[in-house]
Design a protein around this motif. Structure first.
Motif, PDB file in Angstrom:
ATOM      1  N   VAL A  39      37.857  47.924  51.152  1.00 42.23           N
ATOM      2  CA  VAL A  39      37.227  46.601  51.169  1.00 42.23           C
ATOM      3  C   VAL A  39      35.715  46.756  51.035  1.00 42.23           C
ATOM      4  O   VAL A  39      35.091  47.490  51.805  1.00 42.23           O
ATOM      5  N   VAL A  40      35.142  46.066  50.075  1.00 41.86           N
ATOM      6  CA  VAL A  40      33.695  45.988  49.953  1.00 41.86           C
ATOM      7  C   VAL A  40      33.242  44.717  50.643  1.00 41.86           C
ATOM      8  O   VAL A  40      33.734  43.625  50.333  1.00 41.86           O
ATOM      9  N   ALA A  41      32.324  44.838  51.601  1.00 44.06           N
ATOM     10  CA  ALA A  41      31.854  43.684  52.375  1.00 44.06           C
ATOM     11  C   ALA A  41      30.355  43.543  52.182  1.00 44.06           C
ATOM     12  O   ALA A  41      29.579  44.400  52.620  1.00 44.06           O
ATOM     13  N   SER A  42      29.946  42.455  51.533  1.00 46.60           N
ATOM     14  CA  SER A  42      28.555  42.360  51.100  1.00 46.60           C
ATOM     15  C   SER A  42      28.081  40.912  51.092  1.00 46.60           C
ATOM     16  O   SER A  42      28.881  39.978  51.068  1.00 46.60           O
ATOM     17  N   GLY A  43      26.778  40.749  51.086  1.00 44.09           N
ATOM     18  CA  GLY A  43      26.202  39.436  50.845  1.00 44.09           C
ATOM     19  C   GLY A  43      26.197  39.067  49.376  1.00 44.09           C
ATOM     20  O   GLY A  43      25.917  37.922  49.015  1.00 44.09           O
ATOM     21  N   ARG A  44      26.531  40.021  48.519  1.00 39.88           N
ATOM     22  CA  ARG A  44      26.545  39.776  47.078  1.00 39.88           C
ATOM     23  C   ARG A  44      27.709  38.856  46.698  1.00 39.88           C
ATOM     24  O   ARG A  44      28.750  38.849  47.355  1.00 39.88           O
ATOM     25  N   PRO A  45      27.574  38.113  45.601  1.00 35.89           N
ATOM     26  CA  PRO A  45      28.670  37.250  45.137  1.00 35.89           C
ATOM     27  C   PRO A  45      29.750  38.055  44.424  1.00 35.89           C
ATOM     28  O   PRO A  45      29.526  39.184  43.968  1.00 35.89           O
ATOM     29  N   TYR A  46      30.913  37.442  44.301  1.00 35.82           N
ATOM     30  CA  TYR A  46      32.066  38.110  43.698  1.00 35.82           C
ATOM     31  C   TYR A  46      31.820  38.587  42.268  1.00 35.82           C
ATOM     32  O   TYR A  46      32.154  39.745  41.944  1.00 35.82           O
ATOM     33  N   PRO A  47      31.263  37.758  41.362  1.00 33.81           N
ATOM     34  CA  PRO A  47      31.073  38.248  39.984  1.00 33.81           C
ATOM     35  C   PRO A  47      30.234  39.518  39.918  1.00 33.81           C
ATOM     36  O   PRO A  47      30.506  40.411  39.114  1.00 33.81           O
ATOM     37  N   THR A  48      29.218  39.613  40.773  1.00 32.69           N
ATOM     38  CA  THR A  48      28.366  40.801  40.785  1.00 32.69           C
ATOM     39  C   THR A  48      29.124  42.006  41.325  1.00 32.69           C
ATOM     40  O   THR A  48      29.069  43.101  40.751  1.00 32.69           O
ATOM     41  N   LEU A  49      29.848  41.823  42.431  1.00 31.89           N
ATOM     42  CA  LEU A  49      30.610  42.933  42.999  1.00 31.89           C
ATOM     43  C   LEU A  49      31.692  43.407  42.042  1.00 31.89           C
ATOM     44  O   LEU A  49      31.923  44.617  41.899  1.00 31.89           O
ATOM     45  N   TYR A  50      32.350  42.483  41.388  1.00 30.38           N
ATOM     46  CA  TYR A  50      33.403  42.859  40.433  1.00 30.38           C
ATOM     47  C   TYR A  50      32.821  43.727  39.322  1.00 30.38           C
ATOM     48  O   TYR A  50      33.414  44.734  38.919  1.00 30.38           O
ATOM     49  N   GLU A  51      31.642  43.353  38.847  1.00 30.33           N
ATOM     50  CA  GLU A  51      30.965  44.136  37.816  1.00 30.33           C
ATOM     51  C   GLU A  51      30.545  45.501  38.350  1.00 30.33           C
ATOM     52  O   GLU A  51      30.661  46.521  37.647  1.00 30.33           O
ATOM     53  N   ASN A  52      30.067  45.540  39.595  1.00 33.56           N
ATOM     54  CA  ASN A  52      29.602  46.788  40.202  1.00 33.56           C
ATOM     55  C   ASN A  52      30.688  47.862  40.242  1.00 33.56           C
ATOM     56  O   ASN A  52      30.371  49.064  40.190  1.00 33.56           O
ATOM     57  N   PHE A  53      31.960  47.442  40.361  1.00 31.66           N
ATOM     58  CA  PHE A  53      33.026  48.414  40.584  1.00 31.66           C
ATOM     59  C   PHE A  53      33.952  48.627  39.381  1.00 31.66           C
ATOM     60  O   PHE A  53      35.012  49.235  39.523  1.00 31.66           O
ATOM     61  N   PRO A  55      35.361  50.576  36.330  1.00 30.45           N
ATOM     62  CA  PRO A  55      36.626  49.982  35.863  1.00 30.45           C
ATOM     63  C   PRO A  55      37.714  49.891  36.946  1.00 30.45           C
ATOM     64  O   PRO A  55      38.880  49.712  36.635  1.00 30.45           O
ATOM     65  N   TYR A  56      37.321  50.030  38.223  1.00 35.13           N
ATOM     66  CA  TYR A  56      38.304  50.013  39.322  1.00 35.13           C
ATOM     67  C   TYR A  56      38.277  48.694  40.093  1.00 35.13           C
ATOM     68  O   TYR A  56      38.805  48.625  41.206  1.00 35.13           O
ATOM     69  N   SER A  57      37.699  47.667  39.503  1.00 33.89           N
ATOM     70  CA  SER A  57      37.467  46.408  40.218  1.00 33.89           C
ATOM     71  C   SER A  57      38.736  45.787  40.786  1.00 33.89           C
ATOM     72  O   SER A  57      38.710  45.182  41.863  1.00 33.89           O
ATOM     73  N   ASP A  58      39.845  45.929  40.088  1.00 32.38           N
ATOM     74  CA  ASP A  58      41.088  45.289  40.524  1.00 32.38           C
ATOM     75  C   ASP A  58      41.825  46.075  41.603  1.00 32.38           C
ATOM     76  O   ASP A  58      42.882  45.647  42.073  1.00 32.38           O
ATOM     77  N   HIS A  59      41.267  47.213  42.009  1.00 32.74           N
ATOM     78  CA  HIS A  59      41.899  48.039  43.045  1.00 32.74           C
ATOM     79  C   HIS A  59      41.177  47.911  44.390  1.00 32.74           C
ATOM     80  O   HIS A  59      41.420  48.702  45.298  1.00 32.74           O
ATOM     81  N   ILE A  60      40.314  46.906  44.502  1.00 27.05           N
ATOM     82  CA  ILE A  60      39.461  46.745  45.679  1.00 27.05           C
ATOM     83  C   ILE A  60      39.626  45.340  46.242  1.00 27.05           C
ATOM     84  O   ILE A  60      39.852  44.384  45.493  1.00 27.05           O
ATOM     85  N   TYR A  61      39.500  45.214  47.562  1.00 24.19           N
ATOM     86  CA  TYR A  61      39.424  43.917  48.224  1.00 24.19           C
ATOM     87  C   TYR A  61      37.937  43.596  48.417  1.00 24.19           C
ATOM     88  O   TYR A  61      37.117  44.510  48.587  1.00 24.19           O
ATOM     89  N   TYR A  62      37.599  42.294  48.424  1.00 22.94           N
ATOM     90  CA  TYR A  62      36.186  41.903  48.483  1.00 22.94           C
ATOM     91  C   TYR A  62      35.932  40.880  49.585  1.00 22.94           C
ATOM     92  O   TYR A  62      36.602  39.838  49.650  1.00 22.94           O
ATOM     93  N   ILE A  63      34.978  41.187  50.447  1.00 18.66           N
ATOM     94  CA  ILE A  63      34.389  40.202  51.348  1.00 18.66           C
ATOM     95  C   ILE A  63      33.018  39.903  50.763  1.00 18.66           C
ATOM     96  O   ILE A  63      32.093  40.712  50.855  1.00 18.66           O
ATOM     97  N   CYS A  64      32.913  38.770  50.108  1.00 22.70           N
ATOM     98  CA  CYS A  64      31.699  38.416  49.357  1.00 22.70           C
ATOM     99  C   CYS A  64      30.869  37.404  50.149  1.00 22.70           C
ATOM    100  O   CYS A  64      31.383  36.707  51.029  1.00 22.70           O
ATOM    101  N   ASP A  65      29.606  37.310  49.801  1.00 25.47           N
ATOM    102  CA  ASP A  65      28.734  36.301  50.408  1.00 25.47           C
ATOM    103  C   ASP A  65      28.844  36.300  51.926  1.00 25.47           C
ATOM    104  O   ASP A  65      28.918  35.257  52.574  1.00 25.47           O
ATOM    105  N   ASN A  66      28.864  37.512  52.493  1.00 22.26           N
ATOM    106  CA  ASN A  66      28.925  37.713  53.953  1.00 22.26           C
ATOM    107  C   ASN A  66      30.122  37.036  54.609  1.00 22.26           C
ATOM    108  O   ASN A  66      30.076  36.655  55.774  1.00 22.26           O
ATOM    109  N   GLY A  67      31.203  36.899  53.851  1.00 21.64           N
ATOM    110  CA  GLY A  67      32.445  36.384  54.414  1.00 21.64           C
ATOM    111  C   GLY A  67      32.821  34.985  53.972  1.00 21.64           C
ATOM    112  O   GLY A  67      33.924  34.520  54.276  1.00 21.64           O
ATOM    113  N   GLY A  75      43.837  39.146  43.324  1.00 20.43           N
ATOM    114  CA  GLY A  75      42.851  38.096  43.093  1.00 20.43           C
ATOM    115  C   GLY A  75      42.994  36.874  43.979  1.00 20.43           C
ATOM    116  O   GLY A  75      42.319  35.864  43.764  1.00 20.43           O
ATOM    117  N   LYS A  76      43.847  36.939  44.998  1.00 18.86           N
ATOM    118  CA  LYS A  76      44.016  35.795  45.914  1.00 18.86           C
ATOM    119  C   LYS A  76      42.716  35.572  46.678  1.00 18.86           C
ATOM    120  O   LYS A  76      42.195  36.486  47.309  1.00 18.86           O
TER     121      LYS A  76
END
Length: 262
Positions: A39-53, A55-67, A75-76
């Motif tokens: 899980v990546v947990a960040s204040g960053r928004p989802y589109p930015t985090l998805y780009e950051n990771f 070609p493995y973006s779909d193998h990660i869970y995201y806590i975006c915008d500090n939750g 993608g749920k």
């Protein structure tokens, strides 16, 4: 046995240059092979985090915008919207604060007014899907986070104004040296992580967390294996059960290798 790992980005997973460790994706593959959720947990928004990771973006869970925005398996997503009347009130309160730029984070992207290059340099680090608008009051979108880029320092400038005004009803948190975030009261990285734990039937004892700043405190409390970074402020270190080596020395990766992949 650790089944879930959650980490902050800036000052934690990323090095002092804002880069991922060179062996990060190799480690991520090993975790995926062991069925450990990452899980990546960040204040960053989802589109930015998805780009950051990629070609493995779909193998990660995201806590975006500090939750405020959580993306789980396949993608749920879960979004915690701020009522429009409160968005208006917060915008109004920010008009008299000097040396800040306001960013509204919505489901269609982020919004800010035309601003100087000094602000753009900071905003563009984190927001790749954004709209420059003349009027923040008339935005037609569901807003889930309001963030301030505060070049005078968030702790000593905008937080001193906005926390007394909105701290009882909202989560007002210093998210970085020049960043202040405002979200609904129940929103934080810890609450978002707890949702993922419940959805995946993963316990406190099976969770590892890494953080370095005040917006990571609630998340650190959700894991037995809670690591505060060596480079964190000294008053942060009480919130972890362990200390990880600094982000300059890739402390997240080294702890994962020692406790999960050894």
């Amino acid at each position: 046995m650790i089944k879930l790992i959650a980490t902050d980005m800036d000052g934690t997973l990323l090095d002092e240059h804002g880069k991922l460790p060179s062996n990060f994706f190799e480690v991520l593959e090993k975790l995926n092979n062991k069925n450990v959720k990452f899980v990546v947990a960040s204040g960053r928004p989802y589109p930015t985090l998805y780009e950051n990771f990629k070609p493995y973006s779909d193998h990660i869970y995201y806590i975006c915008d500090n939750g405020a925005y959580v993306v789980e398996d396949k993608g749920k997503s879960c979004i915690d919207i701020i009522k429009k009347d409160f968005v208006t009130a917060i915008i109004k309160a920010c008009e008299d604060i000097e040396n800040i730029e306001l960013i509204l984070c919505g489901t269609k992207g982020a919004y800010h007014k035309p601003c100087s290059d000094d602000f753009l340099k900071e905003i563009d680090k984190y927001y790749i899907k954004k709209h420059v608008v003349e009027d923040l009051y008339s935005i037609d979108d569901d807003i889930f986070k309001i963030t301030l880029c505060d070049l005078s320092g968030a702790s000593n400038n905008s937080n001193k104004v906005l926390n007394p005004l909105f701290g009882d009803e909202f989560m007002v948190v210093v998210a970085g040296e020049i960043w202040l975030d405002i979200m609904n009261k129940n929103v934080n990285k810890g609450a978002a992580l707890e949702k993922i734990q419940n959805d995946e039937n993963i316990s406190y004892e099976e969770t590892m967390v890494f953080g370095d700043f005040y917006n990571d405190i609630e998340m650190l409390g959700k894991a037995k294996f809670s690591f505060v970074m060596e480079n964190a402020n000294e008053d942060m270190k009480q919130y972890g059960n362990y200390i990880a080596k600094s982000n300059r020395n890739y402390g997240v990766i080294k702890a994962i290798e020692e406790y999960v992949l050894k």
